[in-house]
Design a protein around this motif. Structure first.
Motif, PDB file in Angstrom:
ATOM      1  N   HIS A  51       0.701  -0.370  -0.250  1.00 53.06           N
ATOM      2  CA  HIS A  51      -0.517   0.114   0.256  1.00 53.06           C
ATOM      3  C   HIS A  51       0.874   1.156   0.150  1.00 53.06           C
ATOM      4  CE1 HIS A  51      -3.113   2.990   0.499  1.00 53.06           C
ATOM      5  NE2 HIS A  51      -2.682   3.114   2.208  1.00 53.06           N
ATOM      6  N   GLU A  52       0.963   2.103  -1.157  1.00 55.57           N
ATOM      7  CA  GLU A  52       1.215   2.981  -0.903  1.00 55.57           C
ATOM      8  C   GLU A  52       3.112   3.096  -0.772  1.00 55.57           C
ATOM      9  OE1 GLU A  52      -0.518   6.334   1.711  1.00 55.57           O
ATOM     10  OE2 GLU A  52      -2.515   6.839  -0.160  1.00 55.57           O
ATOM     11  N   GLY A  53       3.485   1.588  -1.343  1.00 55.22           N
ATOM     12  CA  GLY A  53       4.864   1.901  -1.669  1.00 55.22           C
ATOM     13  C   GLY A  53       5.675   1.249  -0.101  1.00 55.22           C
ATOM     14  N   ALA A  58      -3.034  -6.265   7.122  1.00 61.73           N
ATOM     15  CA  ALA A  58      -4.235  -6.094   6.392  1.00 61.73           C
ATOM     16  C   ALA A  58      -5.043  -7.321   7.364  1.00 61.73           C
ATOM     17  CB  ALA A  58      -4.520  -6.108   5.171  1.00 61.73           C
ATOM     18  N   GLU A  59      -6.313  -6.828   7.408  1.00 54.63           N
ATOM     19  CA  GLU A  59      -7.282  -7.849   8.159  1.00 54.63           C
ATOM     20  C   GLU A  59      -8.893  -8.113   8.294  1.00 54.63           C
ATOM     21  OE1 GLU A  59      -6.015  -8.066  12.561  1.00 54.63           O
ATOM     22  OE2 GLU A  59      -5.654  -5.934  12.427  1.00 54.63           O
ATOM     23  N   SER A  60      -9.507  -8.766   9.158  1.00 57.38           N
ATOM     24  CA  SER A  60     -10.920  -8.606   9.322  1.00 57.38           C
ATOM     25  C   SER A  60     -10.878  -8.724  10.291  1.00 57.38           C
ATOM     26  CB  SER A  60     -11.691  -9.036   7.781  1.00 57.38           C
ATOM     27  OG  SER A  60     -13.308  -8.546   8.275  1.00 57.38           O
ATOM     28  N   THR A  61     -11.913  -7.799  10.968  1.00 62.35           N
ATOM     29  CA  THR A  61     -11.196  -8.178  12.854  1.00 62.35           C
ATOM     30  C   THR A  61     -11.769  -7.417  13.388  1.00 62.35           C
ATOM     31  OG1 THR A  61      -9.814  -8.480  14.979  1.00 62.35           O
ATOM     32  CG2 THR A  61      -9.099  -6.375  13.147  1.00 62.35           C
ATOM     33  N   THR A  62     -12.447  -7.232  14.580  1.00 65.55           N
ATOM     34  CA  THR A  62     -13.581  -6.696  16.121  1.00 65.55           C
ATOM     35  C   THR A  62     -11.824  -6.525  16.938  1.00 65.55           C
ATOM     36  OG1 THR A  62     -14.381  -8.539  17.225  1.00 65.55           O
ATOM     37  CG2 THR A  62     -15.677  -7.025  15.102  1.00 65.55           C
ATOM     38  N   LEU A  63     -11.490  -6.473  17.256  1.00 64.64           N
ATOM     39  CA  LEU A  63     -10.140  -6.390  18.684  1.00 64.64           C
ATOM     40  C   LEU A  63      -9.195  -5.661  17.751  1.00 64.64           C
ATOM     41  CD1 LEU A  63     -10.306 -10.410  19.160  1.00 64.64           C
ATOM     42  CD2 LEU A  63     -11.714  -8.656  20.339  1.00 64.64           C
ATOM     43  N   HIS A  66      -6.973   0.584  17.547  1.00 63.11           N
ATOM     44  CA  HIS A  66      -6.182   1.988  16.564  1.00 63.11           C
ATOM     45  C   HIS A  66      -7.440   1.653  15.242  1.00 63.11           C
ATOM     46  CE1 HIS A  66      -2.865   0.408  18.968  1.00 63.11           C
ATOM     47  NE2 HIS A  66      -3.318  -0.827  18.389  1.00 63.11           N
ATOM     48  N   PRO A  67      -7.063   2.978  14.819  1.00 63.27           N
ATOM     49  CA  PRO A  67      -7.749   3.361  14.156  1.00 63.27           C
ATOM     50  C   PRO A  67      -7.257   2.373  12.125  1.00 63.27           C
ATOM     51  CG  PRO A  67      -6.620   5.646  14.608  1.00 63.27           C
ATOM     52  CD  PRO A  67      -6.772   4.293  15.053  1.00 63.27           C
ATOM     53  N   CYS A  68      -8.287   2.713  11.735  1.00 69.41           N
ATOM     54  CA  CYS A  68      -7.705   2.194  10.232  1.00 69.41           C
ATOM     55  C   CYS A  68      -6.917   3.160   9.381  1.00 69.41           C
ATOM     56  CB  CYS A  68      -8.996   1.739   9.460  1.00 69.41           C
ATOM     57  SG  CYS A  68      -7.770   1.174   7.909  1.00 69.41           S
ATOM     58  N   ILE A  69      -5.496   3.555   8.873  1.00 71.68           N
ATOM     59  CA  ILE A  69      -4.734   3.857   7.970  1.00 71.68           C
ATOM     60  C   ILE A  69      -5.789   4.379   6.760  1.00 71.68           C
ATOM     61  CG2 ILE A  69      -2.580   3.458   8.776  1.00 71.68           C
ATOM     62  CD1 ILE A  69      -1.779   1.785   6.242  1.00 71.68           C
ATOM     63  N   LEU A  70      -6.585   3.744   6.547  1.00 66.44           N
ATOM     64  CA  LEU A  70      -7.268   4.169   5.212  1.00 66.44           C
ATOM     65  C   LEU A  70      -8.397   5.212   5.592  1.00 66.44           C
ATOM     66  CD1 LEU A  70      -7.217   2.077   2.244  1.00 66.44           C
ATOM     67  CD2 LEU A  70      -6.171   4.078   2.255  1.00 66.44           C
ATOM     68  N   GLN A  71      -8.543   4.744   7.133  1.00 67.21           N
ATOM     69  CA  GLN A  71     -10.635   4.631   6.996  1.00 67.21           C
ATOM     70  C   GLN A  71     -10.707   5.514   8.500  1.00 67.21           C
ATOM     71  OE1 GLN A  71     -13.547   1.426   7.286  1.00 67.21           O
ATOM     72  NE2 GLN A  71     -11.765   0.487   7.087  1.00 67.21           N
ATOM     73  N   HIS A  72      -9.187   5.998   9.152  1.00 67.78           N
ATOM     74  CA  HIS A  72      -8.692   7.016   9.979  1.00 67.78           C
ATOM     75  C   HIS A  72      -9.988   6.991  11.247  1.00 67.78           C
ATOM     76  CE1 HIS A  72      -6.155   8.880   6.594  1.00 67.78           C
ATOM     77  NE2 HIS A  72      -7.715   9.002   6.104  1.00 67.78           N
ATOM     78  N   ARG A  73     -10.529   5.523  11.257  1.00 69.18           N
ATOM     79  CA  ARG A  73     -11.054   5.405  12.759  1.00 69.18           C
ATOM     80  C   ARG A  73     -11.497   4.017  12.791  1.00 69.18           C
ATOM     81  NH1 ARG A  73     -16.472   3.187  11.018  1.00 69.18           N
ATOM     82  NH2 ARG A  73     -16.899   3.007   9.189  1.00 69.18           N
ATOM     83  N   SER A 120      -6.902  -6.775  -2.665  1.00 63.87           N
ATOM     84  CA  SER A 120      -6.773  -7.104  -1.204  1.00 63.87           C
ATOM     85  C   SER A 120      -6.155  -5.314  -0.215  1.00 63.87           C
ATOM     86  CB  SER A 120      -5.318  -7.641  -0.503  1.00 63.87           C
ATOM     87  OG  SER A 120      -4.033  -6.461  -1.369  1.00 63.87           O
ATOM     88  N   VAL A 121      -6.616  -4.277  -1.096  1.00 64.15           N
ATOM     89  CA  VAL A 121      -6.581  -3.312  -0.133  1.00 64.15           C
ATOM     90  C   VAL A 121      -7.496  -2.328  -1.511  1.00 64.15           C
ATOM     91  CG1 VAL A 121      -5.641  -0.719   0.316  1.00 64.15           C
ATOM     92  CG2 VAL A 121      -4.016  -2.650   0.220  1.00 64.15           C
ATOM     93  N   ASP A 122      -7.952  -1.838  -2.822  1.00 68.68           N
ATOM     94  CA  ASP A 122      -8.270  -1.732  -3.576  1.00 68.68           C
ATOM     95  C   ASP A 122      -9.611  -1.957  -3.100  1.00 68.68           C
ATOM     96  OD1 ASP A 122      -6.038  -0.627  -3.769  1.00 68.68           O
ATOM     97  OD2 ASP A 122      -5.851  -0.677  -6.254  1.00 68.68           O
ATOM     98  N   TYR A 123      -9.553  -2.893  -3.781  1.00 70.60           N
ATOM     99  CA  TYR A 123     -11.567  -3.296  -4.130  1.00 70.60           C
ATOM    100  C   TYR A 123     -12.245  -3.401  -2.510  1.00 70.60           C
ATOM    101  CZ  TYR A 123     -15.560  -6.131  -3.531  1.00 70.60           C
ATOM    102  OH  TYR A 123     -16.847  -7.256  -3.808  1.00 70.60           O
ATOM    103  N   TRP A 124     -11.468  -3.327  -1.192  1.00 67.81           N
ATOM    104  CA  TRP A 124     -12.538  -3.595  -0.081  1.00 67.81           C
ATOM    105  C   TRP A 124     -12.144  -1.781   0.732  1.00 67.81           C
ATOM    106  CZ3 TRP A 124     -13.665  -8.480   1.114  1.00 67.81           C
ATOM    107  CH2 TRP A 124     -13.532  -9.252   0.342  1.00 67.81           C
ATOM    108  N   HIS A 125     -11.532  -0.799   0.317  1.00 64.90           N
ATOM    109  CA  HIS A 125     -11.375   0.190   0.366  1.00 64.90           C
ATOM    110  C   HIS A 125     -12.862   0.918  -0.273  1.00 64.90           C
ATOM    111  CE1 HIS A 125      -9.770   4.434   0.438  1.00 64.90           C
ATOM    112  NE2 HIS A 125     -10.516   4.474   1.771  1.00 64.90           N
ATOM    113  N   THR A 126     -13.393   0.421  -1.506  1.00 61.73           N
ATOM    114  CA  THR A 126     -14.023   0.715  -2.187  1.00 61.73           C
ATOM    115  C   THR A 126     -15.626   0.164  -1.967  1.00 61.73           C
ATOM    116  OG1 THR A 126     -14.162  -0.617  -4.169  1.00 61.73           O
ATOM    117  CG2 THR A 126     -12.913   2.153  -3.908  1.00 61.73           C
ATOM    118  N   GLN A 127     -15.526  -0.705  -1.530  1.00 59.77           N
ATOM    119  CA  GLN A 127     -16.579  -2.390  -1.094  1.00 59.77           C
ATOM    120  C   GLN A 127     -16.126  -2.672   0.381  1.00 59.77           C
ATOM    121  OE1 GLN A 127     -19.035  -2.587  -3.634  1.00 59.77           O
ATOM    122  NE2 GLN A 127     -18.328  -1.588  -4.671  1.00 59.77           N
TER     123      GLN A 127
END
Length: 221
Positions: A51-53, A58-63, A66-73, A120-127
């Protein structure tokens, strides 16, 4: 001992809390052909992606606290974090993580690294996918595996191993016929290691003082 990562590495986390220990116990196997180190499976898995060089976790979790570095929350579902940040979380738990790496025959070429970023990143950032707790709970069930009672893999909500299985299937590192929802962290790694696609590269113990994340183009070489 090297502590660098490569694009496509899978990080298997053996958490120490009660829920994590339950997952490892519930997905244990007595199969004598089980790959070494996976008789008791990990409680969680994450994927190392470009991601960005640089490489990120990357993960799917509830645990994750920290804020996601793409979603900032802080989110419940798919998210990205700095590798050192998440490894430090497991170090604080006095947990151990194993790093699984693609066999040299299956390693990603530069075009596939670009594809990995896309899938792994681009698709999931839009969906944006939420966390599928119900399917995560049942994915390791012997009843579900025996009768193939897996949910349809619509990928609108995913758990940790389902996310990784979907990405690997898209990159032809997992059979297109496999439903990503059928894999628990343990069964996913057992399948990948048994097939010779991945192998355990190293173990990072909780007493390691620092973890290093090099630039993408160093790691992907």
């Amino acid at each position: 001992m090297p502590t660098s990562f490569r694009a496509g590495d899978i990080v298997a986390c053996f958490g120490t809390c009660a829920v994590s220990r339950f997952i490892s116990l519930a997905t244990a196997t007595l199969n004598p052909l089980c790959p070494s180190g996976l008789r008791f499976g990990p409680s969680h898995v994450a994927l190392i992606v470009p991601h960005e060089g640089r490489l990120v976790w990357a993960e799917s979790t509830t645990l994750a606290d920290h804020p996601c570095i793409l979603q900032h929350r802080q989110v419940r579902g798919w998210q990205l974090h700095e590798i050192d940040t998440r490894l430090a979380d497991y170090r604080q738990q006095q947990a151990t993580v194993d790093v699984y790496r693609l066999h040299p025959f299956h390693q990603l070429d530069i075009h596939e690294v670009v594809a990995l970023a896309r899938y792994s990143v681009d698709y999931w950032h839009t969906q944006l996918a939420t966390y599928d707790a119900r399917s995560a709970l049942w994915s390791g069930s012997r009843i579900v595996r025996r009768f193939r009672l897996y949910k349809p893999a619509d990928l609108a909500a995913v758990f940790c191993s389902e996310y990784i299985a979907a990405v690997l299937r898209r990159l032809n590192r997992l059979s297109p016929a496999d439903n990503p929802a059928r894999f628990s962290p343990a069964t996913l790694l057992r399948e990948l290691v048994h097939a010779g696609t991945y192998a355990r590269q190293r173990t990072i113990h909780h007493d390691h003082q620092r973890f290093h994340n090099r630039e993408l183009f160093t790691e992907a070489a």
